[in-house]
Design an enzyme around this catalytic site. Sequence first.
Site: not given
Ligand code: MOS
Length: 775
Positions: A732, A728
């Site tokens: 982020e 996964k």
């Molecule tokens: Mo990211 S904010 O989807 O590069």
Amino acid sequence: MSEGEKLYHERGVSLPETPPPGTAPPPWAATAVVGQALPRVDGYERLSGAAVFPSDLLLPGTIYGALLRCPYPHARLLGLDLEAAAAMPGVRAVIHGGTPEAAAVRYDYGSRQDLRLFPEECLYEGEAVAAVAADTPHQARDALRALAPRWETLPCVVDHRDARRDGAVAVHPAGNRVGEPRVHARGDVAAGFAAADVVLERDYSTPCELHTPMELHGCVAAWDGPNLTVWESTQGVFAVQEQLARYLDLPLSRVRVVGHYVGGGFGSKLQTDKYAVCAALLAARAARPVKIFLTREETMLAVGNRPANTMRLKAGVKRDGTLTALELHGEGSGGVYGGGTGLLEWEVCDLYACPNVRAELTDWAIHAGVQRPFRAPGHPQGAWALEQMMDELAAAIGMDAVELRLRNVPEVSQGRPGAPPYTSTGLARCLREGAEAFGWRDALARAAGQDPASPVRRGAGMAAGHWVAGGGGPPAGAVVTVYSDGSVVLEMGAADLGTGTKTVMAQIVAEELGVRPQIIRVLNADTASCPYSGPSGGSKTVPSDGPAVRDAAVKAKQLLLEMAAEELGARPGDLIYAGAVIHQRDDPSRQVAIVELPALRRRRSVVGVGQRGPNPEGKVTCPFAAQFCEVEVDTRTGEARVLRFLCAHDSGRVLNLKTYANQVIGGVTMGIGFGLTEERLLDRGQTGKLCSKSWHDYKLPTALDVPADIATLPIEPQDDACNTIGAKGLGEPVTIPTAPAIANAIHAACGVRLREAPVTPLRLAAALAARRQEG
Ligand code: MOS
């Protein structure tokens, strides 16, 4: 080179068995190469400077472009001195609002699709109104000055707290609110609050954060007859191709975009920008390759930001730790065309089990540059509110902060229609095992035992989080070519933003084909040679492209097995692909070396074409995280120093522990910036101009602000449902819990809770002083 090295396939390695054609490969049981902490396959090129980033590219005859930008947040362009600019030394092309090919472009920003490339009325500082190309970058800048724009300045509003007032300066004729408020509602929040033992309501705010990737935004554009090639620093070559084809009214086949290397993007390079359109138009006019790279100041004005947000969060909890209701009112501005509250609600709506939730989000237009996705859009902001609230709720009912979260771990994604289950959920393990590895109880006990007279106080804090999009999905393709000498090339559309994508993809190929990852050449991010892949973003490159790469390697293996079957007089299903050789299942002495395969020697190569299969139906793939930290607050100066972090992440299978840890360290660093140092400053109530225009005034965390001790604790649930590699997204999720964990630790250290980010020494010192006065 020794004979052994020439034989690229390895002998005696254990490889996953090749599935029959047409069937998806089963989950890996054990892996040999995947999971190893290998150095980057392109580490030499990156470190030596041999890697050619788009900003390094110099084609023969290249000239340099630059954009004339509006210096005011709201102004009308009255005129340009076109003749003076054209007469400047070295100038080869000037385009402006009256240039036919520029006037033909319908540009889009967020929700608006009908905008001019060079508008006369500029709605934000940094809007483009003309562009030039000249022999040198300095001549191009001189020509911009010679354009001597004449401006009529107009009233502006640059903060959503001002834009929402009655009588505020109108950004758009229809008013400053962008669309209708967005509402998520489930259950009955009033009943939920009535059932709670404790109800708290708090206001929070988060700053506008600027993307500041190491490599600036820009491109080189060159025409060859009707064909345009653009080398761009981008997260997604296919996204740039589609946008440029639309703006320039060209078929996709005429636009080739290449971005082999990119020095970071963080979401701001998921799309291209006016500079690429200008480069293409100027290159056509001048019949030369045109290179445009922005200055740092331009990137801070014009190519995206994380919107500033204000939030009011109300929460109810029972004494036993059951959450009964959550209610969020969120507002924000993504600049002039909306997008100010995207995903701001998601942590509140989905992270913890709660039957009664309502979120209402209102988006305001202001005279400022347009937002773009910024590492986990909306999530760090929402977590700033929710995760501080969880801490306050825990204190109010006398429960440990980790325990309160453990009581509310969901099995399903409640924010989605039908509340589908997760393919795997490691949240409870992140909390439990993270607390254990961090030494949560010891850290709390140490803090409790501090000398009460000491002006320097330590505290521990934690926070959790999850990320909406880390499951990835189709479309993504990959091509694996095995040459007659046994060497291997992987072609894939995905960009490697600096995260190590090329390395982990090479590991996947190596896992299946039994070659060393270091000898696989990875050719990526080129629309002319690679199958389509979505932009590298949303922490979905590994889960989207990884399975496609595995599929391509498996397909190549199947072709080699067919060749061996012909040679050995066997059926492909009775053969085992074993690295350097293919042998018969029941008689390993009946074997043929891959580089000896007559059919491969005749054909010279085999090509496996892989695709990402569909996601499982009715399930959601989601990464989870819990982070723990210790901080030290100097109550005399208001300085908060982060001492250490422990990050427990469930991102499924770890493909490479080194690149995994790199992502964790980078995400925490960014979270520290969000919580402590970074803030776009606009001259609110005065000129409206950007005040933080450089790395001096816009403070990124430096090596002095980031602890050396950032520990990574991967939680690896066996997730066989999410995709064929069991991984996964990670990039982020890391940056989501960091800032609230720090805020919670600061509160634990000195008793002051700052709900306004960033917690600068000034703000913290003021809050400490205010408390001393009260006390
Ligand atoms: Mo990211 S904010 O989807 O590069």
